[in-house]
Design a protein around this motif. Structure first.
Motif, PDB file in Angstrom:
ATOM      1  N   LEU A   1     -13.266  -0.482  -2.662  1.00 26.55           N
ATOM      2  CA  LEU A   1     -12.340  -1.596  -2.418  1.00 26.55           C
ATOM      3  C   LEU A   1     -12.640  -2.441  -1.042  1.00 26.55           C
ATOM      4  O   LEU A   1     -12.119  -3.367  -0.588  1.00 26.55           O
ATOM      5  CB  LEU A   1     -10.902  -1.212  -2.230  1.00 26.55           C
TER       6      LEU A   1
ATOM      7  N   VAL B   1      -3.926  -9.363  -5.447  1.00 25.14           N
ATOM      8  CA  VAL B   1      -4.023  -8.329  -4.210  1.00 25.14           C
ATOM      9  C   VAL B   1      -2.942  -7.032  -4.606  1.00 25.14           C
ATOM     10  O   VAL B   1      -3.700  -5.707  -4.282  1.00 25.14           O
ATOM     11  CB  VAL B   1      -3.386  -8.890  -2.945  1.00 25.14           C
TER      12      VAL B   1
ATOM     13  N   ILE C   1      -6.035  -4.742   1.512  1.00 22.57           N
ATOM     14  CA  ILE C   1      -6.784  -3.942   0.347  1.00 22.57           C
ATOM     15  C   ILE C   1      -7.783  -2.961   1.155  1.00 22.57           C
ATOM     16  O   ILE C   1      -7.828  -1.737   0.933  1.00 22.57           O
ATOM     17  CB  ILE C   1      -7.550  -4.788  -0.681  1.00 22.57           C
TER      18      ILE C   1
ATOM     19  N   THR D   1       0.835  -1.109   0.023  1.00 23.07           N
ATOM     20  CA  THR D   1       0.068   0.113  -0.061  1.00 23.07           C
ATOM     21  C   THR D   1       0.943   1.295  -0.107  1.00 23.07           C
ATOM     22  O   THR D   1       0.176   2.270   0.232  1.00 23.07           O
ATOM     23  CB  THR D   1      -0.754   0.121   1.286  1.00 23.07           C
TER      24      THR D   1
ATOM     25  N   PRO E   1      -6.180  -3.084  -6.790  1.00 23.90           N
ATOM     26  CA  PRO E   1      -6.709  -1.704  -6.300  1.00 23.90           C
ATOM     27  C   PRO E   1      -6.250  -0.804  -7.600  1.00 23.90           C
ATOM     28  O   PRO E   1      -7.011   0.372  -7.894  1.00 23.90           O
ATOM     29  CB  PRO E   1      -5.922  -1.313  -5.266  1.00 23.90           C
TER      30      PRO E   1
END
Length: 827
Positions: free
Chosen positions: A359, A686, A367, A298, A690
């Motif tokens: 999401l 994964v 996520i 992330t 996004p």
């Protein structure tokens, strides 16, 4: 030109401006500027103070879908599966001989002891040649016997080394703990999710660094260490964070330089950068307060927040620059720009937030954390870029020379008969004779892209760790281990449940044996291991190794006598759960899908009462569960994103025609992005899922800014050509600027040693460019068929000295439509 819109004259003296004008929100903000700036300063100081508490880490539990049946089965039986979930494999290779060497074994013992003592290791289940869990079983002069592979009698002599060879052969671990060529052996290191010394979550960056310290300490010309596992992948990603940050800094620098080259105003460029970075600081400072860590998967979020902030900030700066150039006081110019663009900016950021928030539907914690943090970052941008930036510019203003240059440029472009070549080229798309073939080409691209996107695969498409380069040390280690060991690091475990003390039931073992045989026929399966296979091996030893007895004897008494010798990796202590382990060549999506389908088909026929074949444990089993969730969420997520964005656009424009002009270019970008992923062999997983949704939320920004000004002028009676030209001068050129700038900035990521970042750079650059082209090319082409001016249209692209798109020209009579009121009127 006749107009019904509010006048916004050039006002150079603040005493001539009515501070009570504008909306309630505008008056509340601009009439209390010092208090607002003080609040932002205090918030910034507060969040900066939280930055030392921010940690970069990952969690195995956060990467898996907790609600998936496979994971529920795994969690329910986790006590019986200890050591078979999050595992690191350390292979120690003797480059100049075999493992049956005194010096090699001494080094292996030191490595084993150091790894055993690392915080986070699930020590009772660690296995190597030197641990008590490494045992042999066989027939001796005294009957059926067992013992530790390296016991207290080992002294490094030739006799003890020969005994060690015999013990290894009788252990059944050749191909698992010992390589088939006897040139290396493995340390199987199961991990806990907590640091056993502090009780805190296990820090994979620190753990990976300690493994590298051990590698550096013992590796030499005779000894090589190969290390694989989830913890090592995360450790390598964290180690490469410094390089990732360098590429982020390069992208930020490029954005700043290009904006400065456009404005020639240092102070306003720095303000745009400053406000965008303030939002990032607020975001990073809020993570420790929420109990979040910054995950390697992330870490992209702060840059996305910055990129969105740069896009919106450049629009505000451009509006203020033009108004000040006409002679408007900087405070009044800031208020004019706030009036024109706040609603469009707010709706664009709302669409961004929706793209992130959707999401949350994906039930994978990493996520969901990305979704929440990114949505929070977008919320901060509302304050820093839509509110704080105009207020700061109302104090600081812009450079006099930059404002004058902007005015001269705008006057020249509005008053000259011959327009700049790029603007004249873009104007062609407002004419149906060019727009029609353009839309046909776009349709062909969309259809072709959709056909290609049907081949888009779920999960990893490469062996090893696709997040890292093929030639990375990790993937080289993975290749070596896969080639040398039958038990690869990709393990799929089928859990076979039964009533207590019934795991040795002959009928159940016979079914396990049949399933094991069927799975060995799968092309991706390297080897298998099960309680049934163990019983067969032990039975053959009782018959002096006679090949015809390597089978399950239908003799329950013999089987019952052998259960006590079974390793804990194959059967639990209560004898109500046994494991069928399948070692795979890789964890590609098609490998896992074929395996899951085979087990499901077998279980559908062979499950009986308490005796059930349950999936799945092991790294590959968890990967299969994750792929299943990602595959289901992929289309649902896009449908929700587009549904929400369409609704928000309709609330802003009150026209399905305008919504179609904004949305259809985004759809083309999404389809072509998926086709690009197919071409680049990037699977949906994964790490990449996004980005597909974020491209929709970020891309709508460009369309909203262009379309809001375009509609404003169409509703004042201007022709599509002239309305589009005015939108280009006000917001369109900034869309071109930020789209190209951000695309160039993220394109530099292709040189990153982290393949995950390189892939994201390619996808984001593609989306930035195509969304920009959609807003500047496809949007006017669609508008030529869907949108019409109100009133008497003006001639296309002719000089207009009676009205300008913005507040105040000193040389002409000037009227400025109020976008907040105008946009409420549907076409």
């Amino acid at each position: 030109m006749k107009t019904t819109h509010e006048e916004a004259p050039v006002i150079a003296n603040l005493s001539q401006f009515d501070s009570r004008s504008g909306s309630l929100l505008e008056r509340l903000l601009f009439n209390h500027r010092p208090w607002l700036m003080l609040a932002c300063l205090l918030l910034t100081v507060f969040f900066v103070a939280q930055l030392p508490h921010l940690t970069l880490n990952a969690s195995f539990q956060r990467m898996i879908p907790q609600d998936h049946p496979f994971v529920i089965n795994f969690e329910a039986n986790q006590d019986s599966l200890a050591g078979q979930g999050n595992v690191v494999r350390v292979v120690v290779e003797n480059t100049q001989g075999s493992i049956l060497d005194k010096d090699y074994l001494q080094t292996l013992q030191k490595i084993s002891d150091e790894v055993y003592l690392l915080a986070g290791v699930n020590r009772p289940y660690m296995k190597s040649l030197w641990t008590p869990t490494m045992r042999w079983h066989g027939i001796t002069e005294s009957g059926l016997d067992e013992g530790q592979v390296i016991d207290s009698r080992y002294d490094g002599s030739a006799d003890s080394l020969e005994q060690l060879r015999l013990n290894i052969e009788r252990s059944g671990e050749i191909g698992s703990i010992v390589a088939g060529d006897f040139k290396s052996s493995m340390l199987l290191v199961p991990l806990l999710d907590i640091d056993t010394e502090t009780g805190a979550p296990l820090n994979y960056g620190v753990f990976g660094a300690k493994l590298e310290d051990i590698r550096a300490k013992y590796q030499n010309e005779h000894i090589l260490l190969h290390i694989v596992g989830f913890a090592k992948v995360v450790g390598d990603l964290i180690e490469g964070l410094a390089q990732v940050l360098v590429f982020f800094a390069v992208a930020i620098l490029i954005a700043g330089l290009v904006v400065f080259a456009y404005t020639r105003c240092l102070r306003s460029t720095l303000l745009v950068l400053f406000c965008s970075l303030i939002a990032v600081i607020w975001l990073l400072g809020s993570l420790p307060l929420l109990g979040y860590e910054l995950d390697p998967y992330t870490v992209l979020v702060p840059f996305l927040v910055f990129a969105i902030g740069m896009s919106h900030g450049a629009q505000k700066m451009n509006g203020i620059l033009q108004d000040i150039g006409r002679g408007t006081h900087r405070l009044i110019a800031a208020r004019y720009t706030f009036r024109r663009l706040f609603m469009a900016g707010l709706m664009a950021l709302a669409c961004d937030a929706v793209g992130f928030a959707v999401l949350l539907l994906i039930k994978i914690e990493v996520i969901r954390q990305l979704s929440l943090t990114a949505s929070l970052g977008v919320a901060f941008l509302i304050f820093t870029n839509l509110i704080l930036l105009p207020i700061l510019l109302s104090y600081i203003g812009v450079g006099r020379h930059a404002a004058a240059r902007s005015l001269r440029s705008e006057q020249a472009q509005l008053e000259e008969t011959v327009r700049p070549a790029l603007w004249r080229w873009l104007d062609l798309f407002t004419r149906r004779k060019v727009a029609a073939p353009t839309l046909l080409v776009a349709l062909a691209l969309g259809v072709g892209g959709f056909m290609v996107s049907l081949q888009l695969k779920i999960g990893d498409l490469d062996p090893g760790a696709p997040e890292l380069r093929t030639d990375s040390r990790y993937n080289q280690d993975s290749t070596y281990i896969t080639a040398s060991y039958g038990s690869s690091s990709d393990v799929f475990i089928v859990m076979v449940s039964s009533a207590p003390q019934q795991c040795m039931n002959y009928a159940l073992l016979e079914r396990i044996d049949r399933l094991e045989w069927r799975l060995r026929q799968q092309p991706g399966v390297v080897a298998t291991d099960s309680f049934a296979a163990f019983i067969k091996v032990m039975t053959s030893q009782l018959t002096e190794g006679n090949p015809k007895w390597i089978s399950l004897l239908p003799n329950q008494a013999v089987i019952n006598n052998l259960v006590k010798y079974a390793p804990q990796s194959l059967v639990n202590q209560n004898c109500d759960l046994s494991m069928l382990r399948i070692f795979l060549r890789d964890h590609k999506a098609e490998t896992l899908q074929a395996l899951v389908a085979e087990v499901q088909a077998f279980a559908a026929v062979n499950d009986q009462g308490d005796e059930r074949f349950l999936m799945a444990a092991g790294s590959a089993g968890i990967e299969a569960a994750t792929n299943s969730v990602v595959q289901k969420a992929n289309r649902e997520m896009l449908l929700w994103v587009y549904g929400a964005v369409i609704l928000l656009c309709f609330l802003v424009f009150r026209s399905w025609r305008a919504v179609a002009c904004a949305i259809l270019p985004l759809v083309l970008t999404s389809v072509l992005a998926e086709a690009l992923m197919v071409w680049l062999d990037i699977g949906v997983k994964v790490a990449t899922l996004p980005v597909i949704a974020l491209g929709v939320g970020i891309g709508i920004d460009y369309a909203l800014y262009v379309l809001s000004i375009l509609l404003l002028h169409l509703r004042s009676g201007e022709s599509l050509s002239l309305a589009y030209y005015r939108s280009l001068l006000f917001t369109g050129r900034v869309v071109l600027l930020t789209g190209a700038t951000l695309a160039i900035g993220v394109a530099t990521w292709v040189f990153s040693p982290i393949k995950f970042q390189a892939d994201m750079g390619i996808l984001l650059a593609f989306m930035f460019l195509w969304n920009m082209l959609g807003a500047l090319v496809l949007l006017p082409a669609l508008a030529s068929f869907l949108l019409k001016p109100e009133g008497q249209p003006q001639a296309d692209l002719r000089p207009d000295t009676t009205s300008q798109p913005h507040a105040g020209r000193t040389t002409t009579k000037k009227t400025t439509p109020n976008p907040q009121r105008t946009l409420e009127k549907p076409l």
